[in-house]
Design an enzyme around this catalytic site. Structure first.
Site, PDB file in Angstrom:
ATOM      1  N   TYR A   1       0.835  -1.207   0.000  1.00  0.00           N
ATOM      2  CA  TYR A   1       0.000   0.000   0.000  1.00  0.00           C
ATOM      3  C   TYR A   1       0.870   1.258   0.000  1.00  0.00           C
ATOM      4  O   TYR A   1       0.531   2.265  -0.623  1.00  0.00           O
ATOM      5  CB  TYR A   1      -0.938  -0.002   1.211  1.00  0.00           C
TER       6      TYR A   1
ATOM      7  N   GLU B   1     -13.749  -1.195   6.688  1.00  0.00           N
ATOM      8  CA  GLU B   1     -13.712   0.163   6.125  1.00  0.00           C
ATOM      9  C   GLU B   1     -15.052   0.393   5.433  1.00  0.00           C
ATOM     10  O   GLU B   1     -15.571  -0.491   4.759  1.00  0.00           O
ATOM     11  CB  GLU B   1     -12.556   0.290   5.137  1.00  0.00           C
TER      12      GLU B   1
HETATM   13  C1  3EB Z   1      -7.444   5.766   6.125  1.00  0.00           C
HETATM   14  O1  3EB Z   1      -8.262   6.530   6.641  1.00  0.00           O
HETATM   15  C2  3EB Z   1      -7.950   4.421   5.695  1.00  0.00           C
HETATM   16  O2  3EB Z   1      -5.366   5.566   0.022  1.00  0.00           O
HETATM   17  O3  3EB Z   1      -7.008   6.260  -1.226  1.00  0.00           O
HETATM   18  C3  3EB Z   1      -9.252   5.193   3.085  1.00  0.00           C
HETATM   19  C4  3EB Z   1      -9.684   5.856   1.925  1.00  0.00           C
HETATM   20  C5  3EB Z   1      -7.962   4.735   3.178  1.00  0.00           C
HETATM   21  C6  3EB Z   1      -8.792   6.050   0.853  1.00  0.00           C
HETATM   22  C7  3EB Z   1      -6.560   5.813  -0.165  1.00  0.00           C
HETATM   23  C8  3EB Z   1      -7.093   4.927   2.090  1.00  0.00           C
HETATM   24  C9  3EB Z   1      -7.495   5.577   0.956  1.00  0.00           C
HETATM   25  O4  3EB Z   1      -6.245   6.051   6.005  1.00  0.00           O
HETATM   26  C10 3EB Z   1      -7.472   4.002   4.373  1.00  0.00           C
END
Ligand code: 3EB
Length: 338
Positions: free
Chosen positions: A146, A325
């Site tokens: 990621y 999520e």
């Molecule tokens: C967070 O709040 C959880 O990398 O585009 C949520 C929404 C999250 C979008 C992205 C990652 C992304 O960090 C992860």
């Protein structure tokens, strides 16, 4: 002309004229149907409920002709100032050189091509992105995948002279068991109104203990097609400040995620042209790391969102300690005088 979203949890889109469809997402574990003529993001992963397949279809009302095309691997369709596109990149086919990793290069290429298309189309503003990749929590080249994705995405935003803070699109980023990096997007001529969450550090300002480059997304975005307001709530997890809270406790993580969404809705409401947003006003997709957690997540979600539609999908969340999520959206007509 206005944009509509039809989510069905069964195969087939009975009420939609295919010539008006901008694009779609198809989620399911079985063999997908033949791809339709419109751009479609396919996610090969189990849908845990309420049915075995989710189809989410963006379509436009009105009679303006749609244009469509295929550019640098992006399948896209456009109506007026709205454009939906999908790009899939197979990491094995990407050419790169160390220290850049194949996933980082794939993310960079996907976004660079999207920006190139949008420049050519004269539609500068990305509204919402849906990112999925294999093995999101796996580590290679000394870095979680990621985080590699974030490096490629952030580099492409900068190379495209786009801001990586402030007015950035709403998004989600999830892991699947396999498949290419797939990125779907909605773009328009008008900028979004970005929304941040007072309970959370903005993701684009996360400290570098979460990776060399912060993620590029807003907690939510208000977008305004002609005569409409759309609220996109990004993937939202059990993060307070910048830290994961309630590791190992899926129920508490679900409550915290919904508290975060409620806080985002509060801020979105104060910028809204269409009136306040409550949890019950949205449609949702909930991503669950362990299928066995479905009953717990569903119980908490249903208690908070009432009858709002929720599709439950098996996916890996982008931090190994996150179990759930949740993302959502609401589409509203504006009164004619706005
Ligand atoms: C967070 O709040 C959880 O990398 O585009 C949520 C929404 C999250 C979008 C992205 C990652 C992304 O960090 C992860």
């Amino acid at each position: 002309m206005s944009l509509s979203l039809l989510t069905t949890c069964f195969p087939g889109l009975p009420d939609v004229d295919g010539s008006r469809v901008l694009g779609a997402a198809w989620v399911g574990a079985g063999a997908p149907q033949e791809p339709p003529v419109w751009p479609q993001q396919r996610l090969l992963t189990p849908v845990l409920g309420p049915a075995e397949v989710v189809q989410e279809c963006w379509w436009v009302q009105g009679s303006a002709p749609l244009s469509c095309g295929e550019a640098e691997g992006i399948a896209w369709r456009r109506s007026g100032d709205l454009l939906f596109g999908v790009i899939d990149i197979d990491e094995a086919a990407v050419r790169t050189e160390p220290p850049c990793t194949p996933l980082q290069q794939a993310a960079h290429d996907a976004y660079a091509r999207i920006f190139h298309l949008l420049d050519a189309q004269g539609l500068p503003h990305l509204w919402r992105l849906w990112n999925y990749m294999a093995d999101i929590n796996g580590e290679s080249h000394g870095l979680e995948r990621y985080r590699q994705f974030n490096m490629g995405r952030g580099d492409a935003f900068e190379a495209g002279a786009r801001s990586v803070v402030g007015r950035v699109p709403a998004a989600c980023a999830l892991g699947l068991a396999g498949g290419p990096l797939t990125v779907a997007f909605l773009a328009g001529a008008a900028p979004i109104v970005p929304v941040e969450n007072p309970r959370q550090v903005s993701a684009f300002l996360y400290p570098n203990r979460y990776g060399p480059r912060s993620p590029t997304f807003s907690r939510a975005a208000l977008a305004h097609p002609p005569g409409q307001e759309i609220l996109f709530v990004s993937g939202t997890a059990s993060i307070v400040g910048h830290e994961t809270v309630h590791p190992g406790d899926v129920r508490a993580q679900t409550v915290e995620s919904l508290d975060n969404i409620a806080a985002v809705l509060g801020v979105a409401s104060s910028s809204s042209r269409s009136g306040p947003f409550a949890l019950a006003d949205l449609g949702y997709r909930a991503y669950i790391r362990h299928a066995a957690d479905l009953p717990a997540v569903r119980e908490v979600v249903a208690q908070r969102v009432g009858d709002a539609p929720v599709a439950y999908v098996r996916a890996d969340v982008c931090r190994a300690d996150l179990l759930v999520e949740i993302e959502g959206q609401a589409l509203r007509k504006l009164p004619v005088w706005q």
